[in-house]
Scaffold this motif. Structure first.
Motif, PDB file in Angstrom:
ATOM      1  N   THR A 659      50.801  24.438  61.640  1.00 28.61           N
ATOM      2  CA  THR A 659      50.415  24.585  60.237  1.00 28.61           C
ATOM      3  C   THR A 659      49.862  25.972  59.974  1.00 28.61           C
ATOM      4  O   THR A 659      49.470  26.691  60.900  1.00 28.61           O
ATOM      5  CB  THR A 659      49.354  23.528  59.850  1.00 28.61           C
ATOM      6  OG1 THR A 659      48.239  23.637  60.746  1.00 28.61           O
ATOM      7  CG2 THR A 659      49.923  22.134  59.918  1.00 28.61           C
ATOM      8  N   ARG A 661      47.848  28.591  56.644  1.00 23.93           N
ATOM      9  CA  ARG A 661      47.032  28.596  55.438  1.00 23.93           C
ATOM     10  C   ARG A 661      47.724  29.401  54.345  1.00 23.93           C
ATOM     11  O   ARG A 661      48.416  30.381  54.621  1.00 23.93           O
ATOM     12  CB  ARG A 661      45.657  29.221  55.708  1.00 23.93           C
ATOM     13  CG  ARG A 661      44.928  28.672  56.920  1.00 23.93           C
ATOM     14  CD  ARG A 661      44.601  27.197  56.787  1.00 23.93           C
ATOM     15  NE  ARG A 661      43.737  26.754  57.872  1.00 23.93           N
ATOM     16  CZ  ARG A 661      44.166  26.210  58.997  1.00 23.93           C
ATOM     17  NH1 ARG A 661      45.458  26.057  59.201  1.00 23.93           N
ATOM     18  NH2 ARG A 661      43.308  25.822  59.934  1.00 23.93           N
ATOM     19  N   GLY A 662      47.509  29.017  53.119  1.00 23.90           N
ATOM     20  CA  GLY A 662      48.029  29.753  51.980  1.00 23.90           C
ATOM     21  C   GLY A 662      46.894  30.324  51.162  1.00 23.90           C
ATOM     22  O   GLY A 662      45.979  30.951  51.698  1.00 23.90           O
ATOM     23  N   GLN A 664      43.885  29.664  50.033  1.00 26.99           N
ATOM     24  CA  GLN A 664      42.867  28.658  50.282  1.00 26.99           C
ATOM     25  C   GLN A 664      41.751  29.246  51.133  1.00 26.99           C
ATOM     26  O   GLN A 664      41.906  30.294  51.756  1.00 26.99           O
ATOM     27  CB  GLN A 664      43.474  27.446  51.008  1.00 26.99           C
ATOM     28  CG  GLN A 664      44.040  27.758  52.397  1.00 26.99           C
ATOM     29  CD  GLN A 664      44.905  26.641  52.929  1.00 26.99           C
ATOM     30  OE1 GLN A 664      46.120  26.742  52.873  1.00 26.99           O
ATOM     31  NE2 GLN A 664      44.295  25.589  53.452  1.00 26.99           N
ATOM     32  N   VAL A 669      41.891  24.393  48.746  1.00 31.14           N
ATOM     33  CA  VAL A 669      43.071  25.084  48.225  1.00 31.14           C
ATOM     34  C   VAL A 669      42.776  25.607  46.820  1.00 31.14           C
ATOM     35  O   VAL A 669      42.311  24.858  45.954  1.00 31.14           O
ATOM     36  CB  VAL A 669      44.288  24.138  48.210  1.00 31.14           C
ATOM     37  CG1 VAL A 669      45.500  24.846  47.612  1.00 31.14           C
ATOM     38  CG2 VAL A 669      44.589  23.651  49.630  1.00 31.14           C
ATOM     39  N   SER A 672      48.554  26.942  44.204  1.00 31.30           N
ATOM     40  CA  SER A 672      49.697  26.166  44.677  1.00 31.30           C
ATOM     41  C   SER A 672      50.750  27.039  45.341  1.00 31.30           C
ATOM     42  O   SER A 672      51.676  26.520  45.957  1.00 31.30           O
ATOM     43  CB  SER A 672      50.321  25.400  43.508  1.00 31.30           C
ATOM     44  OG  SER A 672      50.758  26.314  42.508  1.00 31.30           O
ATOM     45  N   ASP A 674      51.606  30.459  47.862  1.00 35.54           N
ATOM     46  CA  ASP A 674      51.147  31.444  48.836  1.00 35.54           C
ATOM     47  C   ASP A 674      51.414  32.845  48.283  1.00 35.54           C
ATOM     48  O   ASP A 674      52.559  33.185  47.982  1.00 35.54           O
ATOM     49  CB  ASP A 674      51.910  31.246  50.156  1.00 35.54           C
ATOM     50  CG  ASP A 674      51.344  32.058  51.313  1.00 35.54           C
ATOM     51  OD1 ASP A 674      50.884  33.197  51.074  1.00 35.54           O
ATOM     52  OD2 ASP A 674      51.379  31.571  52.452  1.00 35.54           O
ATOM     53  N   GLU A 680      55.457  27.320  48.239  1.00 37.19           N
ATOM     54  CA  GLU A 680      54.635  26.277  47.646  1.00 37.19           C
ATOM     55  C   GLU A 680      54.051  25.399  48.745  1.00 37.19           C
ATOM     56  O   GLU A 680      54.472  25.471  49.908  1.00 37.19           O
ATOM     57  CB  GLU A 680      55.489  25.453  46.675  1.00 37.19           C
ATOM     58  CG  GLU A 680      56.037  26.284  45.520  1.00 37.19           C
ATOM     59  CD  GLU A 680      57.084  25.529  44.707  1.00 37.19           C
ATOM     60  OE1 GLU A 680      57.310  24.330  45.010  1.00 37.19           O
ATOM     61  OE2 GLU A 680      57.675  26.134  43.801  1.00 37.19           O
ATOM     62  N   ARG A 681      53.091  24.551  48.394  1.00 36.23           N
ATOM     63  CA  ARG A 681      52.394  23.744  49.391  1.00 36.23           C
ATOM     64  C   ARG A 681      53.316  22.756  50.091  1.00 36.23           C
ATOM     65  O   ARG A 681      53.029  22.319  51.206  1.00 36.23           O
ATOM     66  CB  ARG A 681      51.243  22.976  48.731  1.00 36.23           C
ATOM     67  CG  ARG A 681      50.224  23.816  47.996  1.00 36.23           C
ATOM     68  CD  ARG A 681      49.470  24.772  48.852  1.00 36.23           C
ATOM     69  NE  ARG A 681      48.749  24.136  49.944  1.00 36.23           N
ATOM     70  CZ  ARG A 681      47.939  24.806  50.778  1.00 36.23           C
ATOM     71  NH1 ARG A 681      47.754  26.106  50.618  1.00 36.23           N
ATOM     72  NH2 ARG A 681      47.327  24.177  51.750  1.00 36.23           N
ATOM     73  N   THR A 682      54.428  22.393  49.461  1.00 35.64           N
ATOM     74  CA  THR A 682      55.359  21.439  50.075  1.00 35.64           C
ATOM     75  C   THR A 682      56.484  22.133  50.842  1.00 35.64           C
ATOM     76  O   THR A 682      57.352  21.453  51.396  1.00 35.64           O
ATOM     77  CB  THR A 682      55.989  20.532  49.008  1.00 35.64           C
ATOM     78  OG1 THR A 682      56.621  21.343  48.011  1.00 35.64           O
ATOM     79  CG2 THR A 682      54.929  19.649  48.353  1.00 35.64           C
ATOM     80  N   TYR A 728      52.165  23.748  55.559  1.00 35.74           N
ATOM     81  CA  TYR A 728      50.828  24.117  55.102  1.00 35.74           C
ATOM     82  C   TYR A 728      49.809  23.068  55.534  1.00 35.74           C
ATOM     83  O   TYR A 728      50.120  21.884  55.682  1.00 35.74           O
ATOM     84  CB  TYR A 728      50.815  24.370  53.586  1.00 35.74           C
ATOM     85  CG  TYR A 728      51.408  25.728  53.288  1.00 35.74           C
ATOM     86  CD1 TYR A 728      50.612  26.858  53.280  1.00 35.74           C
ATOM     87  CD2 TYR A 728      52.782  25.875  53.108  1.00 35.74           C
ATOM     88  CE1 TYR A 728      51.157  28.114  53.070  1.00 35.74           C
ATOM     89  CE2 TYR A 728      53.339  27.123  52.903  1.00 35.74           C
ATOM     90  CZ  TYR A 728      52.516  28.250  52.888  1.00 35.74           C
ATOM     91  OH  TYR A 728      53.061  29.492  52.702  1.00 35.74           O
ATOM     92  N   GLU A 731      48.212  19.690  54.302  1.00 36.42           N
ATOM     93  CA  GLU A 731      49.302  18.785  53.945  1.00 36.42           C
ATOM     94  C   GLU A 731      50.094  18.317  55.165  1.00 36.42           C
ATOM     95  O   GLU A 731      50.582  17.186  55.210  1.00 36.42           O
ATOM     96  CB  GLU A 731      50.249  19.466  52.945  1.00 36.42           C
ATOM     97  CG  GLU A 731      49.658  19.655  51.556  1.00 36.42           C
ATOM     98  CD  GLU A 731      48.832  20.928  51.405  1.00 36.42           C
ATOM     99  OE1 GLU A 731      48.465  21.261  50.266  1.00 36.42           O
ATOM    100  OE2 GLU A 731      48.551  21.583  52.437  1.00 36.42           O
TER     101      GLU A 731
END
Length: 783
Positions: A659, A661-662, A664, A669, A672, A674, A680-682, A728, A731
């Motif tokens: 995993t 980090r974006g 956050q 977070v 939404s 990066d 995106e987070r997904t 991410y 998630e």
């Protein structure tokens, strides 16, 4: 304890260096990058109701973001102001008004619809709350009723059924110390802190290899070192102020190397807002990337050392600093024999890097007269995290990169003050100023005036799982007191964590805001206590940075949450109610009294008692631990360790998973998307070649799954080493194994292996056992 004192801030060059520019176009026009000006404007808008107070926090307080330790807008490394988006994002946590009563006392089902980000925006916790089993709303409590209820429950359970946890959310050394003392006063050693899920292997490995438990050097040693290596660390994203130190290092001719599965855009180029030249044109930070497999670092380092020993066979002294090794190191012959036996094909397969590239890095370090190794969770969050760090220590010891200027080992911290948590004793394996050994227990019993428990306390992951033990088990967790923390979003397997939290009889959440864990049911009740921030703490407080700088952060005038209390005051009041006849042994009237006692309990912190004004600080241990190569071990020598390759396999078509980090701050977070790659987070970051083999186009809906869970996301092409993917955090925690803890330091495993498929492929399978059959092919997780 070193003798050399930190040299203080150095000046940056005034003349620009266009050779380091990313683009001739100002402000990164056309580039994917953070927008610092917009972030600053957003922070101003969010804090518009308390701008004078926000300004005082920034200019007078010690940063409560990462652990670089900026006091006001300045630090001890470089002249000039420092400010980063992380600190601005955290700022609102300190200036928010209280949650409105109609929202706070909503139906719990309505609150549960909100994300942690949404809950954070509601505001501060205004007063003590309780929600008993079967109740659908929080109701208000007085402080007396709340603490009496907690104290009464603690008296009714065994000390082994009571546990404490301390997050790193701006918590001061004073609060860590009092919590550690209170836990032992109440008879429990079940107390842990946030380093358990980030840097606990760093402490454990450095202790066994060098006899130290913190960074051996300072940030100033980055500037002018020959080679600065970032290992599994994306400092530009997680500790943005560090880019200013990187800039200064580049201007001094330092070669910056990044070792990571993903060619991190933020480590490649960065626009540093506090340096005009960089803010305009950007700065090229990293000279070279070595992209390793997730979990392949031990193999890579064995390959580097294998090259060194081959170089030594041709010319003694061409790679190993024999003078240093002979005087300050043991275990050389055993390590040499172990490394020479390593097979090149196995090292290449495990590391994901060619023999030629390993030789390249080996020769770079062999020619260097100095180097600093910096690392973070890319090395620690494995089931072999301690071995990863001891392997880094091996490299430093063989080259003599220790205990002198521009040399050292640095686990860079992502949380303000968490370095002090273990040093203050908020740890099941530590006491203030020492370990949980008889000599330290007796020393503190004499100082504190009460007996300490001698049984081994549990790490927080085990504490949570202990809630599932039978009712009559002596270690079934019945009372869990957590200062901050959101285990639903920081621990692997969130569904399992929820089950554990629900089985605890009484949970106490001491915090400044609600999060998703706060809303989980308990068997008897959930009590919520409103805490002060560090800037509200009467008498101020201290925090310890990555480089062991202990900074004083003053109490700052501003609006207050009327019923919020300083964390250390809450712990003292609670303990006094549990054992009123011994109240005098635990009581403190003010923060200065705590600092006086810390100086006695933790000898390295002698000096903290003199910190009382804005800007006061000292560095415990001084500039260098292991100065001149002398380690604080029984024989004064560092220990080389033969580290075997981790055993893990993945079948064809499967991927190593980790995993990242974006936008956050740890699990909080703030955006939404990066800012460095527009993911995106997904999104699942994967190499285009891997995607092509699976006929996955960028943006396609995909399923990532294994025996632990299923992640529904979208494909995002990225320069990730083939065979590896990144999701991410938090998630991606649904894919991580529960109950897998590193055997030396107890950190959970945040790396695994998984299958990736197009969503339409996954759903098209008519055989309902399809997923189970595919999972059986996963032979052994990377962990």
């Amino acid at each position: 304890m070193g003798k050399t004192v930190h040299s203080g801030p150095t000046k940056l060059p005034r003349i620009p260096d266009p050779s380091l520019w990313v683009s001739p176009l100002p402000f990164g026009v056309g580039k994917v990058k953070p927008h610092h000006a917009l972030d600053t404007m957003k922070a101003v808008w969010e804090n518009r109701d308390n701008l004078p107070y926000a300004y005082r926090i920034l200019t007078q307080g010690v940063c409560d973001g990462c652990a670089l330790g900026v006091s006001g807008l300045r630090d001890q490394t470089l002249d000039g102001p420092h400010l980063c988006s992380t600190r601005l994002n955290v700022l609102r946590l300190n200036t928010m008004p209280p949650i409105k009563p109609d929202l706070l006392h909503s139906e719990i089902t309505e609150l549960c619809k909100l994300s942690s980000a949404d809950l954070r925006k509601l505001g501060r916790i205004p007063y003590p709350l309780i929600r008993r089993k079967g109740e659908t709303r929080f109701s208000r409590l007085s402080w007396d009723d709340a603490l009496d209820a907690v104290a009464g429950k603690i008296r009714r359970v065994s000390p082994k059924q009571l546990a404490f946890y301390m997050t790193a959310r701006g918590i001061t050394n004073e609060s860590y110390y009092v919590a550690a003392k209170v836990a032992r006063f109440l008879g429990t050693n079940h107390i842990d802190n946030a380093s358990r899920i980030c840097h606990s292997p760093s402490k454990t490995a450095l202790k066994r290899s060098l006899g130290i438990a913190a960074s051996s050097c300072s940030y100033s040693d980055w500037i002018g070192t020959d080679v600065l290596v970032f290992w599994g660390s994306v400092a530009a994203n997680n500790q943005p102020v560090s880019t200013k130190y990187m800039y200064a290092a580049k201007r001094k001719g330092t070669k910056v190397i990044c070792i990571n599965p993903y060619h991190e855009p933020s480590m490649d180029s960065y626009w540093i807002p506090s340096i005009p030249e960089s803010a305009l044109f950007g700065t090229k930070l990293t000279d070279d990337f070595y992209q390793v497999n997730i979990g392949g670092d031990i193999a890579f380092m064995n390959g580097v050392m294998k090259h060194w020993f081959e170089m030594e066979e041709k010319q003694r002294g061409s790679a190993v600093n024999h003078a240093f090794v002979e005087e300050h190191v043991k275990g050389y012959e055993e390590l040499q024999k172990h490394v020479k036996q390593q097979d090149w094909a196995a090292l290449e397969k495990s590391s994901g890097i060619s023999q030629a590239r390993m030789r390249e890095f080996a020769e770079l370090l062999a020619k260097a007269k100095s180097a600093v190794f910096v690392w973070s969770m890319g090395l620690t969050q494995h089931r072999f995290g301690t071995d990863n760090i001891s392997q880094v220590a091996n490299l430093a010891l063989l080259r003599g990169f220790l205990g002198r200027q521009n040399c050292g080992l640095m686990p860079i911290r992502g949380h303000s003050g968490v370095q002090g948590a273990g040093e203050m004793g908020a740890d099941p394996f530590s006491l203030p100023g020492g370990d949980c050994k008889e000599k330290d227990i007796r020393r503190l019993e004499k100082l504190w005036g009460f007996s300490l428990p001698r049984w081994q306390g549990d790490i927080v992951g085990v504490t949570l799982e202990n809630a599932l033990l039978p009712d009559d088990h002596e270690r079934r967790c019945k009372v869990f007191y957590t200062s901050g923390g959101n285990f639903l979003e920081t621990m692997p397997d969130p569904d399992h964590v929820r089950q554990c939290l629900e089985q605890i009889e009484l949970r106490v959440h001491q915090d400044i805001m609600l999060n998703t864990s706060t809303l989980v049911d308990a068997k008897e009740a959930v009590i919520v206590l409103p805490a002060m921030t560090r800037y509200e703490q009467p008498g101020g407080g201290t925090s310890t940075s990555t480089e062991r700088m202990v900074y004083f952060s003053p109490e700052i005038e501003g609006p207050r949450i009327a019923e919020a209390r300083a964390e250390w005051q809450i712990f003292v009041d609670l303990a006094a109610r549990v054992k009123p006849e011994q109240k005098h042994r635990i009581w403190f009237d003010d923060a200065s009294q705590i600092r006086e006692e810390i100086a006695k309990a933790a000898p390295a912190y002698d000096g903290i008692q003199h910190l009382k004004n804005r800007g006061d600080f000292f560095q415990w241990g001084n500039a260098y631990l292991c100065e001149d190569g002398v380690c604080p071990t029984p024989d004064g020598k560092g220990q080389l360790l033969a580290i075997a390759l981790p055993e893990f396999r993945k079948a064809e078509g499967q991927f190593f998973v980790t995993t990242r980090r974006g936008k956050q701050f740890n699990s909080m977070v703030y955006g939404s998307k990066d800012p460095f790659n527009e993911a995106e987070r997904t999104h699942v970051l994967m190499h285009p070649r891997d995607a092509s083999k699976l006929m996955i186009a960028e943006g396609d809906a995909i399923i990532v799954y294994n025996q632990h869970g299923t992640f529904y996301g979208k494909a995002k092409y990225a320069d990730v080493l083939a065979g590896n993917i990144q999701l991410y955090w938090p998630e991606g925690n649904c894919l991580m194994p529960k109950g897998v803890f590193e055997k030396h330091a107890g950190i959970p495993s945040y790396n695994t292996s998984a299958i990736v498929e197009k969503a339409e492929t996954f759903y098209a399978q008519k055989d309902r056992k399809y997923k189970e059959k595919r999972i059986e092919e996963l032979e052994l997780d990377i962990g």
